[in-house]
Design an enzyme around this catalytic site. Structure first.
Site, mmCIF file in Angstrom:
data_model
loop_
_atom_site.group_PDB
_atom_site.id
_atom_site.type_symbol
_atom_site.label_atom_id
_atom_site.label_comp_id
_atom_site.label_asym_id
_atom_site.label_seq_id
_atom_site.Cartn_x
_atom_site.Cartn_y
_atom_site.Cartn_z
ATOM 1 N N ASN A 207 0.855 -1.185 0.000
ATOM 2 C CA ASN A 207 0.000 0.000 0.000
ATOM 3 C C ASN A 207 0.892 1.237 0.000
ATOM 4 O O ASN A 207 2.118 1.136 0.039
ATOM 5 C CB ASN A 207 -0.957 -0.015 1.205
ATOM 6 C CG ASN A 207 -0.200 -0.048 2.515
ATOM 7 O OD1 ASN A 207 0.502 0.894 2.858
ATOM 8 N ND2 ASN A 207 -0.314 -1.144 3.239
ATOM 9 N N PRO A 302 -3.709 -11.302 10.658
ATOM 10 C CA PRO A 302 -4.034 -11.004 12.059
ATOM 11 C C PRO A 302 -4.156 -9.501 12.244
ATOM 12 O O PRO A 302 -3.438 -8.735 11.601
ATOM 13 C CB PRO A 302 -2.821 -11.543 12.831
ATOM 14 C CG PRO A 302 -1.711 -11.571 11.829
ATOM 15 C CD PRO A 302 -2.359 -11.853 10.503
ATOM 16 N N PHE A 321 -4.294 3.894 14.770
ATOM 17 C CA PHE A 321 -4.560 4.917 13.757
ATOM 18 C C PHE A 321 -5.748 4.458 12.926
ATOM 19 O O PHE A 321 -6.003 3.261 12.805
ATOM 20 C CB PHE A 321 -3.342 5.130 12.851
ATOM 21 C CG PHE A 321 -2.341 6.093 13.411
ATOM 22 C CD1 PHE A 321 -1.635 5.793 14.560
ATOM 23 C CD2 PHE A 321 -2.128 7.325 12.802
ATOM 24 C CE1 PHE A 321 -0.717 6.687 15.096
ATOM 25 C CE2 PHE A 321 -1.215 8.229 13.319
ATOM 26 C CZ PHE A 321 -0.503 7.908 14.472
ATOM 27 N N LYS A 339 -11.525 -2.544 18.364
ATOM 28 C CA LYS A 339 -10.137 -2.985 18.535
ATOM 29 C C LYS A 339 -9.733 -3.054 20.007
ATOM 30 O O LYS A 339 -8.751 -3.684 20.351
ATOM 31 C CB LYS A 339 -9.189 -2.016 17.822
ATOM 32 C CG LYS A 339 -9.539 -1.810 16.358
ATOM 33 C CD LYS A 339 -8.505 -2.406 15.461
ATOM 34 C CE LYS A 339 -8.778 -2.053 14.022
ATOM 35 N NZ LYS A 339 -7.828 -2.673 13.125
HETATM 36 O O1 C5P Z 1 -8.837 -1.666 10.616
HETATM 37 P P1 C5P Z 1 -7.887 -0.611 10.181
HETATM 38 O O2 C5P Z 1 -6.797 -1.136 9.319
HETATM 39 O O3 C5P Z 1 -8.484 0.616 9.618
HETATM 40 O O4 C5P Z 1 -7.236 -0.147 11.562
HETATM 41 C C1 C5P Z 1 -6.173 0.697 11.588
HETATM 42 C C2 C5P Z 1 -5.372 0.477 12.839
HETATM 43 O O5 C5P Z 1 -5.208 -0.893 13.123
HETATM 44 C C3 C5P Z 1 -3.974 1.022 12.715
HETATM 45 O O6 C5P Z 1 -3.555 1.447 13.995
HETATM 46 C C4 C5P Z 1 -3.197 -0.178 12.228
HETATM 47 O O7 C5P Z 1 -1.812 -0.069 12.553
HETATM 48 C C5 C5P Z 1 -3.867 -1.309 12.981
HETATM 49 N N1 C5P Z 1 -3.892 -2.597 12.272
HETATM 50 C C6 C5P Z 1 -3.141 -3.639 12.751
HETATM 51 N N2 C5P Z 1 -3.203 -4.871 12.135
HETATM 52 C C7 C5P Z 1 -3.989 -5.065 11.059
HETATM 53 C C8 C5P Z 1 -4.754 -4.003 10.560
HETATM 54 C C9 C5P Z 1 -4.674 -2.784 11.187
HETATM 55 O O8 C5P Z 1 -2.413 -3.459 13.725
HETATM 56 N N3 C5P Z 1 -4.017 -6.254 10.479
#
Ligand code: C5P
Length: 394
Positions: A207, A302, A321, A339
């Site tokens: 990304n 995960p 974030f 979360k």
């Molecule tokens: O669900 P989303 O990706 O929008 O959530 C963003 C947050 O979750 C960020 O803090 C990102 O670092 C964390 N994240 C994570 N592991 C993932 C997906 C997102 O730690 N697989």
């Protein structure tokens, strides 16, 4: 660093030559250096050059009667403000992890009550070997500080992680170890950058995250005196000096690195982790076949933030974030609950904002009990304000 006393243990690896420059750099900054050479180190650098550069006696032998009469090894191990091991060979790390004490260097490391910073250096296979990785996990758990290794060409002709940090990088880590400020003595974990999820050995899914916000945040936390473990995917910006940098590629590796870095007082998850990985990734390069596009299957990655927020070693403060393109506050508020973290730093990454990969950010901090919207400002300033908020909370 002025006036600080550093006991420098030089291990027996080709990177020992960099220890000579390190001595100069430390002394230039006003530190005094007491060198200790392992027997193997003497194959790479001479006691005379080490002693001349340090302007100090070199300690080499556990059973040296004169040394013991002047300053016993126990006293030597405690007479420093910081012990630096550079280069730290695979063998020295193994001895440290097992608590062995069969020469002067390992005995000092076992007898000390001073903090220890190690700069590992070894062949890439030795670094990646499960035994070395096990030892690293033990040493991290023991609170040993790390700098490096870096990735690059090795003296043995191979390529990969294992090169010792450069002298100035070690100096930055020493400065970070002595940093004062509201976060001194606190350990903060930061994830940053994108992840790369392989399709085959040469292709991957990624990304547009540059790692800029996570890197700025790690710098701001270091400036407030924190010890920072920086777990980063392949980012566009270089990692911060003075942090313990752990480089990973995939989400699964990032989760493992984060778990290995705990406990921490706070954790900030600024990485843009891929939500999916390719379940049917190929071990060899997929061949192009006319008229046939490969069908990729996906498996869910995960969720690192949720796993740590709900896990047994949860830091006291967990910050996530949320990069959104619509309904930013509503989505981020839902994310906070889902979360299980304490704060969400929410931002709008619609292409017209120029935030993803840009130098500025406009964020809203969402907590259980309300939210604050900050004006648009540089990512550095967002980082400084966020670090101050973290310091106030811990
Ligand atoms: O669900 P989303 O990706 O929008 O959530 C963003 C947050 O979750 C960020 O803090 C990102 O670092 C964390 N994240 C994570 N592991 C993932 C997906 C997102 O730690 N697989």
């Amino acid at each position: 660093m002025r006036g600080k006393r550093i006991l420098l243990v030089i291990g027996g690896g080709i990177a020992a030559f960099k220890a000579l420059d390190l001595i100069r750099r430390l002394r230039e900054r006003g530190a005094s250096v007491t060198p200790v050479l392992t027997r193997a180190a003497e194959e790479f650098v001479t006691p005379l050059s080490v002693s001349a550069l340090a302007a100090n006696k070199v300690y080499r032998d556990l059973f040296d009667l004169t040394d013991e009469a002047e300053m016993g090894h126990i006293q030597l191990s405690r007479s420093a403000d910081l012990i630096v091991v550079a280069p730290a060979t695979a063998d020295l790390l193994a001895k440290m992890a097992q608590g062995r004490a069969d020469d002067l260097a390992s005995t000092l490391l076992l007898a000390t009550d001073t903090r220890v910073l190690v700069a590992p250096a070894m062949n890439v296979r030795m670094w990646n070997h499960p035994a070395t990785q096990r030892n690293l996990a033990i040493l991290r758990g023991d609170g040993i500080l790390f700098t490096g290794p870096n990735e690059g060409d090795m003296a043995c002709g191979e390529y990969g992680p294992g090169r010792m940090s450069e002298p100035l990088e070690i100096v930055a880590a020493v400065e970070a170890a002595f940093a004062s400020g509201p976060l001194a003595g606190r350990h903060v974990l930061v994830t940053s950058g994108p992840t790369h999820e392989p399709i085959d050995p040469v292709r991957y899914i990624a990304n547009r995250s540059s790692g800029a916000q996570g890197t700025a945040l790690a710098r701001a936390l270091l400036a407030l005196g924190a010890r920072v473990t920086f777990v980063t995917g392949p980012a566009a910006v270089p990692p911060p000096d003075g942090a313990d940098v752990v480089r990973v590629e995939t989400a699964a590796q990032m989760l493992a690195a984060v778990q290995a870095a705990l406990p921490a007082d706070a954790a900030v998850f600024a990485a843009a982790v891929a939500d999916w990985r390719v379940a049917n990734a190929s071990g060899s390069k997929m061949k192009k076949q006319a008229g046939q596009a490969p069908a990729l299957e996906f498996a869910e990655n995960p969720d690192i933030l949720a796993t740590i927020s709900k896990g047994p070693k949860r830091p006291a403060l967990v910050v996530g974030f949320a990069a959104e393109t619509d309904d930013v506050i509503a989505h981020a508020t839902a994310k906070l609950a889902r979360k299980g973290c304490d704060w969400i730093v929410a931002n709008d990454v619609s292409p017209e904002t120029g935030i993803m990969g840009g130098a500025e950010n406009a964020v809203t901090i969402i907590r259980q009990d309300g939210s604050d919207t900050w004006p648009r400002m540089s990512k550095d300033l967002v980082a400084r304000r966020l670090a101050e908020e973290i310091a106030k909370t811990l």
